[in-house]
Design an enzyme around this catalytic site. Structure first.
Site, PDB file in Angstrom:
ATOM      1  N   CYS A  13       6.241 -65.918  19.089  1.00 15.61           N
ATOM      2  CA  CYS A  13       4.962 -66.419  18.493  1.00 15.61           C
ATOM      3  C   CYS A  13       4.797 -68.003  18.488  1.00 15.61           C
ATOM      4  CB  CYS A  13       4.647 -65.836  17.380  1.00 15.61           C
ATOM      5  SG  CYS A  13       5.897 -64.793  16.540  1.00 15.61           S
ATOM      6  N   ARG A  46      18.374 -61.728  19.105  1.00 16.22           N
ATOM      7  CA  ARG A  46      18.597 -61.965  17.678  1.00 16.22           C
ATOM      8  C   ARG A  46      20.012 -61.589  17.438  1.00 16.22           C
ATOM      9  NH1 ARG A  46      12.928 -59.286  15.569  1.00 16.22           N
ATOM     10  NH2 ARG A  46      11.584 -60.886  16.666  1.00 16.22           N
ATOM     11  N   GLN A  53      10.068 -57.941  24.257  1.00 14.95           N
ATOM     12  CA  GLN A  53       8.923 -57.337  23.636  1.00 14.95           C
ATOM     13  C   GLN A  53       7.731 -57.294  24.491  1.00 14.95           C
ATOM     14  OE1 GLN A  53       9.023 -60.671  20.410  1.00 14.95           O
ATOM     15  NE2 GLN A  53       9.611 -59.043  19.037  1.00 14.95           N
ATOM     16  N   ASP A 104       4.846 -58.436  24.126  1.00 17.59           N
ATOM     17  CA  ASP A 104       4.256 -59.288  22.877  1.00 17.59           C
ATOM     18  C   ASP A 104       3.023 -59.835  23.147  1.00 17.59           C
ATOM     19  OD1 ASP A 104       4.197 -60.159  20.535  1.00 17.59           O
ATOM     20  OD2 ASP A 104       6.150 -61.590  20.634  1.00 17.59           O
ATOM     21  N   HIS A 134      -0.317 -62.226  21.358  1.00 16.78           N
ATOM     22  CA  HIS A 134      -0.868 -62.737  20.057  1.00 16.78           C
ATOM     23  C   HIS A 134      -2.363 -63.049  20.322  1.00 16.78           C
ATOM     24  CE1 HIS A 134       3.591 -63.609  19.758  1.00 16.78           C
ATOM     25  NE2 HIS A 134       3.220 -63.216  18.377  1.00 16.78           N
ATOM     26  N   LYS A 191       1.744 -55.549   7.962  1.00 17.88           N
ATOM     27  CA  LYS A 191       1.706 -54.942   9.410  1.00 17.88           C
ATOM     28  C   LYS A 191       1.580 -53.225   9.121  1.00 17.88           C
ATOM     29  CE  LYS A 191       6.790 -54.702   9.089  1.00 17.88           C
ATOM     30  NZ  LYS A 191       8.006 -54.628  10.099  1.00 17.88           N
ATOM     31  N   HIS A 200      -0.221 -60.613  15.562  1.00 13.91           N
ATOM     32  CA  HIS A 200       0.962 -59.979  16.484  1.00 13.91           C
ATOM     33  C   HIS A 200       0.650 -58.571  16.931  1.00 13.91           C
ATOM     34  CE1 HIS A 200       3.327 -63.593  14.616  1.00 13.91           C
ATOM     35  NE2 HIS A 200       2.478 -63.401  13.782  1.00 13.91           N
TER      36      HIS A 200
END
Length: 652
Positions: free
Chosen positions: A346, A375, A393, A395, A397, A481, A527
């Site tokens: 992000c 991570r 991910q 991912d 946004h 979320k 997200h």
RNA sequence: GCCACUUUAGCUCAGUCGGUAGAGCAACGCAUUCGUAACGCGUAGGUCGCCAGUUCAAGUCUGGCAAGUGGCUCCA
């Protein structure tokens, strides 16, 4: 006399104080044998559900509607297993004097009891001994007796026994609401309800032993948690064990090895998956599947680096929150520079938003990236591909105006539901994760923005007709979320798709767009990741399908087997033709028997098998088998169109 | 990170009381040329996770470390 209404609507009259067991017996002795608990709802109570689950021997004093609960009712299973945990506790107290008890609830499959062994040692080698004692006690037909106790008396009782955990529980309870249940010589603080007697418990299996922190707090004592499961019939236990065995065969770690998809190396590092060629093909297919769909939804692709300056994460707030528990900053030859392995995408995407002046006409701006993040997950938490330290991910946004939040959120729900439909994930849970109302300090951002975001999620889910469960305290630190959870082979629940509303990052990165009236406004970020991560999604998909992927996703789609070496040239010709038509095909012309080659290629879960021999070579045909089922013979060119049509069907 | 257990050939697993390691599959070679889920014969393959200790002697006993498994805690 009172009126008792049955589920079919019929009404019978009974004496006041009649018990559930007596009602069952008044219908049939057989029913009285099978019934485990009763759900009672007072007349006039219009709440949905069956009512309060109660002991069979508790008197019913007023007009009520009832359900007699048998093994097949989930509520009955819970009662059964909860009672079983008391039975286990009784056996443990016999075998390990001085043992102290924590809590012992029923769970989805069975029950556990947390115990402080007080110097005793238990290993799984002791399970048979405990199981035997439990069955002996069960056969004593001990009744579960409920009594109300005043708080002071309860405290005194457990203090004398040295049950410090029970005392702590009692201290948190209101006087007047405290009950004991006693079976045999074992008395426990318990709200119930319970079985009538231990005699219903006919089969016992202790399943595992684990450490568990008292009250879930890692700073407190670690107790020993003993898991078990029980059944009212021996045959049900046997069936359960078979199901468990079958489930283990679908474990993605086992299938990943068998199908040559991925591996791990302790030398590379724990939790760092190595994708093998076949697994990589599958990954790429998953990515292109989503890329194509996202293009339709107006997403724009971006690519960002695997590292970022520490300042980036200080700005985003992630460094303050997770910095200490992350892979530590990378130091460079140049003094004073610090970079971090990217733990999320992000912040990078925020900087892309900032790279140009944005107009309200540009919004929603949807930036998508298959971004690999790192991570430092706790070592004990790593698990196959479902919990790793490096993962990708899917991912994206969305930067939207405040008015667009709900509409955009709904579009994402549509996308996720499309993905789940294609993969036939039907048993998912949609979980709305909100703030813990009692600990707002854990979260960053204003109350007002949180309220707005939480409402947007709840409304959008409702409008999409999602059945959601709401969990307080499960929100991310920057926003609420909506998570889509799917179970793995042995029932563990994993989060896959996720959608998160974020008013915080736009604030921290000072993101702005120019509105129609020329004023600067702050966008809202959403997200989202339909797969969650490619790794976890692959794992759950493997367990869901047992490795039998849809055609379009299978790493090897077709294997051509010549009956003998004489037909190898024709097999290669067919193989080339299919590959030229973008069907992933290879030939297995090893000097092995046909039967053996069939077996090995089946174990690799190659969905389509083509066999060519004398007849096919002469006629220019192929003999086709899909997932072990004969499809018949066809011309090689016909096969291409058949295959494409089958693939298209899967993606409808 | 915490608790418990596990770690023997590429894979799945035997290995008794401490006496110096075994099977099946896979690999390789030979033979075979096969019609829908394992043909046969042979060869090779191991510092028994790693490091210490006890012992005349350790895969086996003890300790430490690493990795894995089941949970707990955590999960941006």
């Amino acid at each position: 006399m009172i009126n008792i209404t049955f589920p079919d609507g019929s009404v019978r009259q009974y004496e006041e104080g009649i018990t559930g067991y007596e009602i069952a017996r008044s219908i049939s002795p057989r029913l009285a044998e099978d019934v485990l608990a009763i759900a009672v709802k007072a007349a006039g109570d219009t709440t949905i559900g069956k009512g309060e689950v109660m002991d069979l021997n508790r008197p019913i004093e007023a007009d009520s509607s009832i359900f007699l609960l048998k093994w097949d009712d989930e509520e009955a299973k819970r009662v059964f297993w909860h009672s079983s945990s008391h039975l286990m506790a009784e056996a443990l107290e016999d075998l390990y004097p001085g043992i102290k008890f924590g809590i012992g609830p029923a769970i989805e499959n069975g029950f556990y009891y947390d115990v402080d062994l007080a110097g005793n040692q238990i290993t799984d080698a002791d399970f048979p001994k405990i199981e035997k004692r439990m069955l002996e006690l069960a056969r004593e037909k001990q009744e579960f007796v409920r009594i109300d106790v005043p708080k002071a008396e309860a405290l005194k009782h457990f203090e004398e026994k040295g049950e410090k955990y029970k005392c702590e529980l009692i201290n948190d309870l209101e006087d007047g609401s405290i009950t004991y249940y006693t079976n045999g010589h074992f008395t426990d603080l318990c709200r119930g309800p319970h079985l009538r007697s231990t005699e219903c418990i006919k089969a016992v299996k202790l399943t595992s032993l684990a450490g568990a922190y008292w009250r879930g707090d890692e700073k407190r004592e670690q107790l020993t948690r003993i898991y078990g499961i029980t059944f009212p019939k021996k045959s049900l236990l046997d069936e359960y064990l078979v199901v468990l065995e079958e489930a283990k065969k679908r474990d993605h770690r086992k299938l990943g090895k068998e199908m040559e998809l991925f591996t791990f190396s302790s030398r590379v590092g724990m939790g760092l998956p190595l994708w093998l060629p076949r697994g990589s093909v599958m990954r790429y297919e998953l990515e292109s599947f989503l890329r194509k769909k996202q293009k339709q939804y107006g997403y724009l692709p971006v690519v960002t680096p695997h590292i970022g300056s520490k300042d980036l994460y200080v700005t985003s707030g992630h460094y303050a929150k997770y910095g200490k528990d992350s892979f530590q900053p990378i130091h460079t030859p140049q003094e004073g520079e610090e970079y971090m392995l990217k733990p999320m995408n992000c912040p990078h995407h925020c900087e892309i938003f900032r790279s140009a002046p944005r107009s309200y006409r540009d919004l929603p701006l949807r930036l998508a990236e298959f971004g690999t993040v790192y991570r430092y997950e706790q070592s004990g938490e790593l698990h196959g591909l479902t919990r790793v330290r490096s993962f990708t991910q899917d991912d994206a946004h969305m930067f939207v105006t405040p008015d667009q939040v709900k509409g955009e959120f709904e579009k994402v729900i549509d996308l996720i539901l499309y993905v789940f439909k294609i993969f036939k994930f039907e048993n998912y849970t949609a979980q709305v994760s909100l703030r813990d109302p009692n600990n707002k300090a854990k979260y960053i951002g204003s109350d007002e923005n949180w309220e707005k975001a939480e409402n947007a999620i709840i409304e959008a889910s409702a409008e999409k007709g999602l059945k959601t469960v709401v969990e307080y305290g499960e929100a991310a630190f920057y926003g609420p979320k909506l998570d889509f959870m799917v179970k793995d082979a042995i029932g563990r629940r994993w989060q896959l798709g996720t959608i998160q509303v974020d008013y915080n990052l736009p604030e921290r990165f000072q993101l702005e767009y120019t509105d129609a009236d020329g004023s600067k406004k702050r966008p809202v970020m959403i997200h989202r990741a339909p797969f969650g991560s490619i790794e976890r999604f692959s794992a759950v998909l493997l367990e869901h399908t047992g490795g039998h992927f849809p055609l379009w996703l299978a790493p090897d789609q077709v294997k051509v087997l010549p009956v003998s070496a004489k037909y190898a040239d024709y097999a290669k010709k067919v193989c080339d033709l299919l590959n030229n038509s973008d069907i992933r095909t290879s030939v297995d012309d090893r000097n092995e028997t046909l039967g053996k080659r069939i077996r090995e290629n089946s174990l690799l879960r190659i969905p389509v098998r083509i066999i060519v021999g004398e007849k096919e070579t002469a006629e220019g045909t192929v003999s086709v088998t899909r997932e072990g089922t004969d499809v018949g013979a066809m011309k090689a060119e016909e096969f291409v169109s058949w295959f494409k049509a089958e693939m298209a069907k899967e993606l409808e």
